[in-house]
Scaffold this motif. Structure first.
Motif, PDB file in Angstrom:
ATOM      1  N   UNK A 144      -8.150  54.649  -3.908  1.00 19.93           N
ATOM      2  CA  UNK A 144      -9.150  55.414  -4.658  1.00 19.93           C
ATOM      3  C   UNK A 144      -9.788  54.600  -5.775  1.00 19.93           C
ATOM      4  N   UNK A 145      -9.048  53.635  -6.321  1.00 18.37           N
ATOM      5  CA  UNK A 145      -9.537  52.882  -7.468  1.00 18.37           C
ATOM      6  C   UNK A 145     -10.084  51.520  -7.096  1.00 18.37           C
ATOM      7  N   UNK A 146      -9.452  50.480  -7.596  1.00 14.57           N
ATOM      8  CA  UNK A 146      -9.865  49.093  -7.345  1.00 14.57           C
ATOM      9  C   UNK A 146      -8.766  48.399  -6.565  1.00 14.57           C
ATOM     10  N   UNK A 147      -9.146  47.767  -5.445  1.00 17.41           N
ATOM     11  CA  UNK A 147     -10.505  47.444  -4.989  1.00 17.41           C
ATOM     12  C   UNK A 147     -11.143  48.477  -4.067  1.00 17.41           C
ATOM     13  N   UNK A 148     -10.661  49.725  -4.080  1.00 15.52           N
ATOM     14  CA  UNK A 148     -11.129  50.721  -3.130  1.00 15.52           C
ATOM     15  C   UNK A 148     -12.413  51.405  -3.542  1.00 15.52           C
TER      16      UNK A 148
END
Length: 583
Positions: free
Chosen positions: A404-408
């Motif tokens: 959900x966050x980084x790198x997503x």
């Protein structure tokens, strides 16, 4: 929540500081795309708020057949306009290909009646008219007044939605009984004052600096919330009295509809039968690696499920309470940003802020909402914790934070919002392809494992558990909706057996393959049965992302250059992406 000013600059390529070098001059193709976004923001106040564009505040979208027709008419007019303009550069060529593909799929779905009949447990107006309030601006008293106006508009929106469902039903288009009954239950929950997310949202109402609202505005919010809750009670009655008697028992939608849904969610045409076989092979490979890790963690003879139970019982791997969960999410996300920036990605300054929050709803979902167009509202990761849940498994969920966050999603969605000097508003704000977006998020999970962030055996088990879920639902989703026979390696599982896929065998299959609580798993199964083609787009999207990356590396491109070039395209269909990155 963060204020979204009403005077945000128009979302044109010339309206922001350049990302690098000179600002690209807008082209005739860009002009068509910009007009589309302006028209969409006019037709859809919810879209305008979600991306931080000027629009009619205090109003919800139209949900009537006429309102849905207006959106389709916009798509048709825009396609006709695109036929009259020629590309100037490579960016234009991608825009033309992407808009023709996306608008074409949307028109085809509308002509098949899909927009009218939308009713499922995760992505229909029943849920959207609940969840959109999580992201409405609430920084000022004026924002809260608009919030109250939107609450008062819920009855009108749900009445129009009922009109659309009636028209679909008159044509024989009715969701399966399972979805109707689930939506009745969700509506009843939203109608009850004690369980409604509307109640939770207004109970916490203050301005951005914590100033209490005037009593008159608080009273307006309470009255508007009550009106919205009553409307949810009415839609529950309508579904039970007029739609449920017409609903069938068969969950599968058949090959023709499924192929259309698959194209919609992937932006690519795949061989469904080959993809089903690939899912079987992928599931077997994951199972074998999990067995090896279970033996390494706890000794020979320990099953995967036993190993997971021991991981769940490990105090060092357990988070207690939602406050601790939120802090852990934020810390994990911040650490990932610090580690990846400048190495495998170049992360612009506005994207180095990611807010992790506990959602006011209690559906069990974990999701991401993007930043506003000017980044005054940052990207946010939300965890919707079911009532009564107060322990969380860090070993299982670390990979979800990367997803959900980084790198997503945060890096992906934030980047396409950021590159205003390159992409028009449609490319940055209005185009979202599930297979591209969710495929990237799974690619991000695997990338973090490849880069050494998940080397702990417990964390690796969590990565594989995530991948096992995604592979399992490729098999289940295609199997159920295409009416395939259950494969022989699964027929021996308790409760699965031989025969054609159905809901009961799918449930037994999921319980064997997925380490989720029963409440999560029930929600997931209903999702797969009612939202065909969306769940497989994650793993299939990852597969296509990795194939595209491998082609780029084979041409001598560095991993970092591939990442940044791909992210700067924005979300496009996977066929369009692959062609663009090979150009």
């Amino acid at each position: 929540m963060t204020e979204t000013p009403s005077d945000i600059p128009s979302a044109t390529p010339t309206a922001a500081q350049p990302v690098g070098g000179s600002v690209r001059r807008p082209t005739p193709v860009d002009a068509v795309a910009e007009r589309y976004v302006e028209s969409l923001a006019d037709l859809s106040p919810e879209f305008a708020v979600s991306v931080g564009l000027p629009g009619r505040r205090g109003e919800l979208d139209g949900y009537s057949p006429e309102a849905l027709d207006a959106l389709t008419d916009l798509d048709r007019r825009t396609l006709a306009e695109l036929e009259q303009v020629a590309p100037v550069d490579a960016i234009d060529r991608v825009t033309l290909a992407a808009m023709r593909e996306r608008l074409g799929v949307s028109i085809e779905a509308a002509e098949a009646g899909e927009a009218l009949r939308r009713l499922d447990n995760i992505d229909s107006p029943i849920q959207n008219l609940r969840d959109l309030f999580d992201n409405l601006p609430t920084a000022t008293e004026a924002d809260w007044a608009d919030f109250a106006a939107c609450l008062r508009d819920v009855p009108r929106a749900l009445e129009e939605y009922a009109d659309s469902l009636r028209l679909a039903a008159s044509r024989g288009d009715v969701a399966a009984r399972r979805q109707v009954e689930t939506c009745i239950g969700q509506s009843r929950t939203q109608a009850a004052e004690s369980s409604s997310s509307y109640t939770a949202l207004i109970d916490a109402a203050t301005t951005a600096d914590g100033t209490p609202l005037p009593e008159s505005l608080q009273e307006d919010l309470r009255a508007a919330s009550a009106q919205a809750r009553v409307a949810y009670g009415r839609i529950a009655d309508f579904l039970g009295e007029q739609i449920a008697p017409l609903a069938g028992e068969v969950d599968g939608v058949g090959r023709e509809r499924y192929a259309r849904f698959s194209r919609e969610f992937l932006g690519a045409v795949v061989d469904l039968d080959e993809t089903y076989e690939w899912g079987r092979e992928r599931l077997a490979a994951i199972d074998a690696e999990q067995r090896e890790i279970a033996a390494r963690l706890y000794g020979a003879g320990v099953s995967v499920r036993e190993a997971m139970d021991r991981l769940n019982a490990d105090p060092a791997r357990t988070i207690h309470g939602t406050a601790a969960l939120q802090a852990w999410m934020q810390r994990t996300a911040d650490d990932a940003i610090a580690a990846l920036d400048g190495t495998h990605f170049d992360i612009p300054a506005p994207l180095r802020t990611l807010e992790c929050r506990i959602a006011p709803s209690a559906t069990g979902g974990i999701y991401y909402t993007g930043p506003s167009d000017d980044f005054t509202r940052p990207g946010r990761m939300w965890w919707s914790v079911p009532e009564g849940t107060d322990t969380f498994a860090a070993w299982q969920e670390r990979t979800t934070v990367f997803h959900e966050g980084v790198p997503g999603h945060h890096l992906q969605v934030g980047m396409q919002t950021y590159v205003r000097d390159e992409l028009n508003a449609w490319r940055r704000l209005a185009c979202w392809v599930s297979g591209h977006g969710e495929g990237w998020a799974l690619y991000a999970e695997q990338l973090m494992a490849d880069l050494g962030f998940q080397d702990d055996p417990g964390d690796r088990m969590g990565v594989l558990d995530s991948q096992r879920l995604r592979a399992a639902r490729v098999v289940l989703d295609i199997g159920v909706h295409l009416g395939k026979r259950r494969p022989p390696e699964l027929a021996e599982l308790p409760g699965v057996g031989d025969g054609v896929w159905d809901a009961d065998s799918a449930w037994a299959f999921l319980r064997h393959n997925v380490a989720m609580t029963e409440s999560f798993l029930r929600f997931e199964l209903d999702r797969y049965l009612g939202f065909p083609g969306q769940a497989p787009s994650y793993a299939v999207g990852q597969r296509l992302w990795e194939a595209t990356r491998d082609e780029a590396l084979g041409r001598g491109e560095s991993l970092k250059d591939f990442h940044m070039r791909a992210l700067r395209l924005g979300s496009v269909g996977l066929d369009v992406m692959r062609e663009a990155l090979a150009d």
